[in-house]
Design an enzyme around this catalytic site. Structure first.
Site, PDB file in Angstrom:
ATOM      1  N   CYS A   1      -3.284  60.554  59.442  1.00 36.80           N
ATOM      2  CA  CYS A   1      -2.053  60.060  60.058  1.00 36.80           C
ATOM      3  C   CYS A   1      -2.228  59.825  61.553  1.00 36.80           C
ATOM      4  CB  CYS A   1      -0.947  61.096  59.892  1.00 36.80           C
ATOM      5  SG  CYS A   1      -0.659  61.530  58.190  1.00 36.80           S
TER       6      CYS A   1
ATOM      7  N   LYS B   1     -10.777  58.511  58.367  1.00 35.96           N
ATOM      8  CA  LYS B   1     -11.855  58.630  59.354  1.00 35.96           C
ATOM      9  C   LYS B   1     -11.799  59.952  60.127  1.00 35.96           C
ATOM     10  CE  LYS B   1     -15.174  56.574  61.818  1.00 35.96           C
ATOM     11  NZ  LYS B   1     -16.434  56.506  61.091  1.00 35.96           N
TER      12      LYS B   1
HETATM   13  C1  F6R Z   1     -19.178  59.877  55.793  1.00 36.52           C
HETATM   14  C2  F6R Z   1     -18.168  60.261  56.742  1.00 36.52           C
HETATM   15  C3  F6R Z   1     -17.572  61.628  56.655  1.00 36.52           C
HETATM   16  C4  F6R Z   1     -17.559  62.255  58.050  1.00 36.52           C
HETATM   17  C5  F6R Z   1     -16.843  63.611  58.026  1.00 36.52           C
HETATM   18  C6  F6R Z   1     -16.880  64.283  59.379  1.00 36.52           C
HETATM   19  O1  F6R Z   1     -19.572  58.548  55.951  1.00 36.52           O
HETATM   20  O2  F6R Z   1     -17.819  59.500  57.591  1.00 36.52           O
HETATM   21  O3  F6R Z   1     -18.270  62.423  55.764  1.00 36.52           O
HETATM   22  O4  F6R Z   1     -18.874  62.382  58.494  1.00 36.52           O
HETATM   23  O5  F6R Z   1     -15.513  63.432  57.646  1.00 36.52           O
HETATM   24  O6  F6R Z   1     -16.264  63.511  60.350  1.00 36.52           O
HETATM   25  P1  F6R Z   1     -16.519  63.778  61.878  1.00 36.52           P
HETATM   26  O7  F6R Z   1     -17.946  63.446  62.147  1.00 36.52           O
HETATM   27  O8  F6R Z   1     -15.582  62.868  62.600  1.00 36.52           O
HETATM   28  O9  F6R Z   1     -16.239  65.224  62.120  1.00 36.52           O
END
Ligand code: F6R
Length: 591
Positions: free
Chosen positions: A2, A586
């Protein structure tokens, strides 16, 4: 996850404000909405799907002085218009947008006289506010004494025009200040072009914007004086620059990202604090992260062991949270890896370590993120904005950053004399340089399959894990990763002549063993593809993808990049949107 953008000030076009919300699209969402408070009544629009759908509902001359808006990634309650935010209380007295999870919403719901329309946790808060009807910030704080969970929450009361209440715990919240105009958002990127200054709202803070002033209290109702931050973030043009998708654009940006990584480390002597004597203080290095970031940590354990000859471990953040505090190693250096710097599990893992006063490093791509702010040291990845949900260039930068971190700690040269800068620059020259037609043809074949398996040993096993994750995420083809030697201890039973098997063999020490495991699968009918740096195998078979790098610590960067391109093409062949895989977000700001 969100995202919120809320505005209070002079009259602005609603479309202008929703445009700011678009900057949060990278977080992933499935519905959106806004409420404007006009003459003591809420004017609300909600849609399922993209912000473009919401924009269509805005009239050309529509303006707002007080607006809350939201992109929702469903957690509690399915994705539909009713569950989209803002949530209005039964008699339309309060309107609320929220990022996070209200953990005790079921208990609060039991106390309510009226059942909220929506089944979401946030709707319960809107109703609760109506029933309690706070008339001051102090009373608003009292309401939150009964609310548990994570929240970046903004609320409007229809009886208080030109007033905005907010509360923050665990989910990110910032306030952009432009004279007498205020904007509350989940990411200060929204303020670029709007304000030059902003405030960071911290956990346990509650506030009100009223009479063109911000007042912030802690849970004890004591006023908090906030520091004004200079906004040094430019909203990068997030256009696809001619590429059909961000994922492809970001894979093709890997060469530039690596150059940027090297230049930043060199010009700002980023690694100087992490000298040999600093590292020698610790018995062990522990990496913590989720998903792709966890895989970067796993790769990091190999770099640490190989280069620094030191013990190392990697944990999945949510699993790390299950560990008893007594087992935390006080002699270890903890490195938290997160592209976004906002991932809730990783943030909680960081707090767990901080509580014991153990030194922490954040390896993040967003310098103003919560994880960057909370850690003792920050090691930046310089990938630039990553918009596609599946992480590509950030992973490559994470690996290069850990590699250079280890090499600097080993050789104590923080300038060009350290060969690692040359080595990474060299990788940047090779990384986007592969036979695209060959990979596209392979993608055509894989697109028709139900499942895939990836095998490798040591670092190649980590590459297998990451490539398997990437393929799953964007193509929905089920896949798994196995250490080569483990194949015959179970997974071989699954092999049929329909199974594509990718064997990574980029380390001379183990190549023959991995090839033997692949042979075992081949003998049982599997379609075998070998990704190797061995010149011996290079031209032996059309099912071989050659990786032109003899340093086995760095060949994973090239192998991963090629396979990201494969996953992207499989996704395209299947008519999917690789930028926004179903069900994924994301920036995962909830546990
Ligand atoms: C895979 C992907 C997720 C992130 C995970 C951690 O392509 O993008 O597995 O790596 O959600 O996210 P961050 O790196 O933002 O902590």
């Amino acid at each position: 996850m969100c995202g919120i953008v809320c505005y209070l000030g002079s009259e602005r076009k609603t479309a202008y404000l929703i445009d700011k919300l678009k900057r949060l699209e990278y977080r992933g969402y499935d519905s959106a909405g806004y409420s404007s408070l006009i003459k003591n009544a809420f004017y609300t629009q909600k849609v399922v799907g993209k912000l473009e759908n919401l924009e269509k509902l805005i009239k050309n001359d529509e303006k707002s002085t007080c607006l809350i808006s939201h992109t929702r990634w469903a957690t509690h309650g399915e994705c539909n218009k009713i569950n989209a935010h803002p949530h209005l209380s039964k008699n339309n007295f309060w309107a609320v947008v929220h990022n996070g999870i209200i953990e005790n919403y079921i208990n609060i719901k039991k106390e309510l006289k009226d059942e909220p329309q929506s089944t979401t946790d946030t709707a319960v808060v809107a109703e609760f506010l109506e029933e309690r009807n706070p008339k001051s910030l102090e009373e608003f704080v009292d309401v939150f004494k009964e609310i548990k969970g994570s929240y970046a929450l903004v609320a409007l009361s229809k009886n208080e025009e030109n007033t905005m209440y907010f509360a923050k715990n665990k989910s990110p919240m910032f306030i952009g200040v432009s004279g007498e105009d205020f904007m509350i958002a989940s990411d200060p990127i929204c303020f670029s072009g709007f304000a030059k200054e902003y405030i960071i709202v911290e956990d346990g803070e509650f506030g009100i914007i009223k009479n063109k002033k911000i007042l912030i209290l802690n849970s004890e109702k004591i006023q908090i004086k906030k520091q004004i931050q200079k906004l040094e973030i430019e909203f990068e043009n997030s256009s696809k620059a001619g590429y059909p998708h961000f994922m492809l654009k970001e894979i093709m940006e890997e060469a530039g990202a690596l150059e940027n990584q090297v230049n930043t480390f060199l010009s700002r002597k980023i690694l100087k604090p992490f000298s040999k004597s600093f590292i020698d203080e610790f018995d062990r290095i522990v990496f913590v992260g989720c998903g792709t970031a966890y895989h970067a940590g796993l790769m990091g354990t190999h770099y640490v062991k190989e280069i620094l000859q030191k013990n190392a471990d990697a944990y999945i953040s949510s699993e790390f949270l299950c560990e008893k505090d007594t087992f935390l190693d006080k002699k270890a250096l903890y490195i938290f890896i997160s592209q976004s710097g906002e991932t809730a599990d990783t943030l909680l893992a960081l707090e767990k370590v901080k509580k014991l006063k153990i030194p922490t490093i954040a390896l993040t791509n967003v310098m103003y993120s919560t994880i960057s702010r909370r850690a003792d040291y920050v090691l930046p990845t310089c990938a630039g904005k990553e918009i596609a949900v599946a992480s590509t260039k950030a992973y490559i930068c994470q690996l290069s950053a850990i590699y250079m971190f280890c090499k600097n700690a080993k050789y104590e040269y923080f300038d060009e004399k350290n060969a690692c800068y040359f080595e990474i620059n060299n990788i940047s020259k090779k990384i986007n340089n592969f036979d695209r037609e060959k990979i596209k043809n392979l993608a055509n074949l894989i697109s028709t399959k139900q499942e895939c398996v990836f095998i490798g040993k040591a670092l190649d096993y980590v590459t297998s894990l990451e490539c398997s994750l990437k393929l799953k995420e964007v193509s929905y083809i089920n896949s798994c990763a196995y250490p080569s030697g483990e194949l015959k201890h179970g997974y071989l039973a699954m092999i049929t002549k329909e199974t594509p098997l990718f064997a990574f063999a980029t380390n001379e020490k183990f190549n023959l063993k991995t090839i033997s495991s692949a042979e075992e699968a081949l003998a049982r009918g599997a379609m075998v593809f070998v990704i190797t740096s061995s010149k011996e195998f290079a031209n032996s078979n059309q099912n071989v993808i050659y990786i032109d790098e003899q340093n086995s610590l760095l060949s994973p960067l090239l192998a991963s990049s090629v396979m990201q391109y494969l996953a992207y093409n499989v996704s395209i062949n299947k008519n999917l949107n690789p930028d926004m895989p179903r069900n994924l977000a994301k920036s995962v700001t909830v546990e």
